[in-house]
Design a protein around this motif. Structure first.
Motif, PDB file in Angstrom:
ATOM      1  N   LEU A  51      41.087  37.214  47.015  1.00 55.86           N
ATOM      2  CA  LEU A  51      41.496  37.302  45.615  1.00 55.86           C
ATOM      3  C   LEU A  51      42.386  38.523  45.373  1.00 55.86           C
ATOM      4  O   LEU A  51      43.406  38.440  44.673  1.00 55.86           O
ATOM      5  CB  LEU A  51      40.257  37.357  44.725  1.00 55.86           C
ATOM      6  N   LYS A  52      42.018  39.660  45.969  1.00 58.11           N
ATOM      7  CA  LYS A  52      42.833  40.873  45.818  1.00 58.11           C
ATOM      8  C   LYS A  52      44.223  40.677  46.417  1.00 58.11           C
ATOM      9  O   LYS A  52      45.223  41.104  45.830  1.00 58.11           O
ATOM     10  CB  LYS A  52      42.135  42.056  46.496  1.00 58.11           C
ATOM     11  N   THR A  53      44.276  40.007  47.583  1.00 55.73           N
ATOM     12  CA  THR A  53      45.569  39.754  48.226  1.00 55.73           C
ATOM     13  C   THR A  53      46.445  38.872  47.356  1.00 55.73           C
ATOM     14  O   THR A  53      47.645  39.135  47.186  1.00 55.73           O
ATOM     15  CB  THR A  53      45.361  39.094  49.598  1.00 55.73           C
ATOM     16  N   ILE A  54      45.870  37.831  46.781  1.00 53.91           N
ATOM     17  CA  ILE A  54      46.631  36.929  45.914  1.00 53.91           C
ATOM     18  C   ILE A  54      47.157  37.670  44.690  1.00 53.91           C
ATOM     19  O   ILE A  54      48.321  37.508  44.292  1.00 53.91           O
ATOM     20  CB  ILE A  54      45.762  35.729  45.494  1.00 53.91           C
ATOM     21  N   ILE A  55      46.319  38.505  44.082  1.00 56.99           N
ATOM     22  CA  ILE A  55      46.730  39.256  42.891  1.00 56.99           C
ATOM     23  C   ILE A  55      47.886  40.197  43.220  1.00 56.99           C
ATOM     24  O   ILE A  55      48.877  40.284  42.473  1.00 56.99           O
ATOM     25  CB  ILE A  55      45.537  40.030  42.306  1.00 56.99           C
ATOM     26  N   VAL A  56      47.782  40.917  44.356  1.00 57.48           N
ATOM     27  CA  VAL A  56      48.843  41.851  44.751  1.00 57.48           C
ATOM     28  C   VAL A  56      50.144  41.098  45.018  1.00 57.48           C
ATOM     29  O   VAL A  56      51.228  41.542  44.615  1.00 57.48           O
ATOM     30  CB  VAL A  56      48.411  42.668  45.986  1.00 57.48           C
ATOM     31  N   VAL A  57      50.051  39.950  45.711  1.00 56.95           N
ATOM     32  CA  VAL A  57      51.250  39.151  46.007  1.00 56.95           C
ATOM     33  C   VAL A  57      51.917  38.675  44.722  1.00 56.95           C
ATOM     34  O   VAL A  57      53.151  38.761  44.572  1.00 56.95           O
ATOM     35  CB  VAL A  57      50.890  37.960  46.914  1.00 56.95           C
ATOM     36  N   LEU A  58      51.129  38.187  43.770  1.00 55.54           N
ATOM     37  CA  LEU A  58      51.688  37.692  42.512  1.00 55.54           C
ATOM     38  C   LEU A  58      52.340  38.817  41.712  1.00 55.54           C
ATOM     39  O   LEU A  58      53.443  38.645  41.163  1.00 55.54           O
ATOM     40  CB  LEU A  58      50.590  37.012  41.681  1.00 55.54           C
ATOM     41  N   ILE A  59      51.656  39.963  41.635  1.00 53.32           N
ATOM     42  CA  ILE A  59      52.210  41.095  40.887  1.00 53.32           C
ATOM     43  C   ILE A  59      53.518  41.566  41.522  1.00 53.32           C
ATOM     44  O   ILE A  59      54.509  41.827  40.831  1.00 53.32           O
ATOM     45  CB  ILE A  59      51.192  42.250  40.822  1.00 53.32           C
ATOM     46  N   THR A  60      53.536  41.644  42.855  1.00 53.11           N
ATOM     47  CA  THR A  60      54.743  42.085  43.553  1.00 53.11           C
ATOM     48  C   THR A  60      55.896  41.106  43.365  1.00 53.11           C
ATOM     49  O   THR A  60      57.033  41.503  43.091  1.00 53.11           O
ATOM     50  CB  THR A  60      54.455  42.258  45.050  1.00 53.11           C
ATOM     51  N   PHE A  61      55.590  39.805  43.496  1.00 52.76           N
ATOM     52  CA  PHE A  61      56.636  38.781  43.389  1.00 52.76           C
ATOM     53  C   PHE A  61      57.239  38.754  41.993  1.00 52.76           C
ATOM     54  O   PHE A  61      58.467  38.859  41.829  1.00 52.76           O
ATOM     55  CB  PHE A  61      56.061  37.409  43.740  1.00 52.76           C
TER      56      PHE A  61
END
Length: 222
Positions: free
Chosen positions: A104-114
């Motif tokens: 979940l943390k990885t998905i959140i970081v990826v979305l915020i970065t993208f």
């Protein structure tokens, strides 16, 4: 055990993570001594004891405090430090969150970065009016009005992608050169700033474990 002519060399990093509450000298430092029989005893020497239920997770200790603890047990031992003058001890609980938490943390970081990067690029393009500029260049070169999707827009989009890859020096786990990436350099600078701030704050608040100060966290004797 004769130590009158023995020399102990210490080397420690600026930030050390530990996972147990009773911190020993071997947890903090790498050591070399002319008397090999001393090393096992020195590595098991207790330097810090973190009380149960203690909320504080970071401690700053001076290398002089460590040398004083060693001299208390081995008065004739010559000690030379080759590492940092002050060390940050970070206590990390061994309890690890569930796998889905990491995902979940990885998905959140990826979305915020993208979406953050996409918004920044679009805001910059709108600010300088890249669309109008490309339209003027296209009309100047071809004599016809741009329909909004020409070779200029395609080249610009491709150039942004290539430029990002070249600048950050890696794609996935593959690096193009042996040099550290700009992100790695900035992260190291950020970590150094944090460590310097922690050490200076601890010194100002007199919370650093140093010679001449009482150790309220626990005995250093083994």
């Amino acid at each position: 055990m004769a130590v009158n002519h023995d020399t102990l060399y210490l080397k420690g990093d600026r930030n050390v993570e530990v996972t147990k509450r009773e911190v020993t000298l071997g947890d903090l430092l790498t050591m070399e001594c002319s008397n090999k029989t001393l090393l096992p005893h020195l590595k098991t020497m207790k330097i810090l004891k973190i009380p149960e239920g203690e909320k504080k997770q970071r401690y700053v200790i001076s290398i002089l405090k460590i040398i004083a603890c060693i001299h208390e047990k081995y008065p004739g031992l010559e000690v030379q430090s080759l590492g940092e003058q002050d060390m940050i001890i970070t206590y990390e609980d061994q309890k690890t969150p569930a796998k889905w938490v990491h995902i979940l943390k990885t998905i959140i970081v990826v979305l915020i970065t993208f979406f953050g990067a996409a918004f920044s690029i679009m805001a910059f393009n709108n600010d300088v009016d890249v669309t109008k500029l490309f339209g003027q260049i296209y009309e100047l070169l071809t004599g016809t009005k741009s329909q909004g999707f020409t070779i200029l827009e395609m080249s610009y989009s491709l150039g942004i992608a290539v430029g990002i890859l070249v600048f950050f020096n890696h794609f996935g786990k593959r690096k193009f050169t042996v040099d550290p990436t700009p992100m790695e350099v900035q992260m190291r600078l950020y970590e150094n700033d944090i460590q310097t701030t922690l050490i200076e704050d601890a010194a100002r608040k007199e919370e650093e474990l140093d010679v001449g100060r009482a150790n309220h966290t626990g005995s250093h004797r083994s």
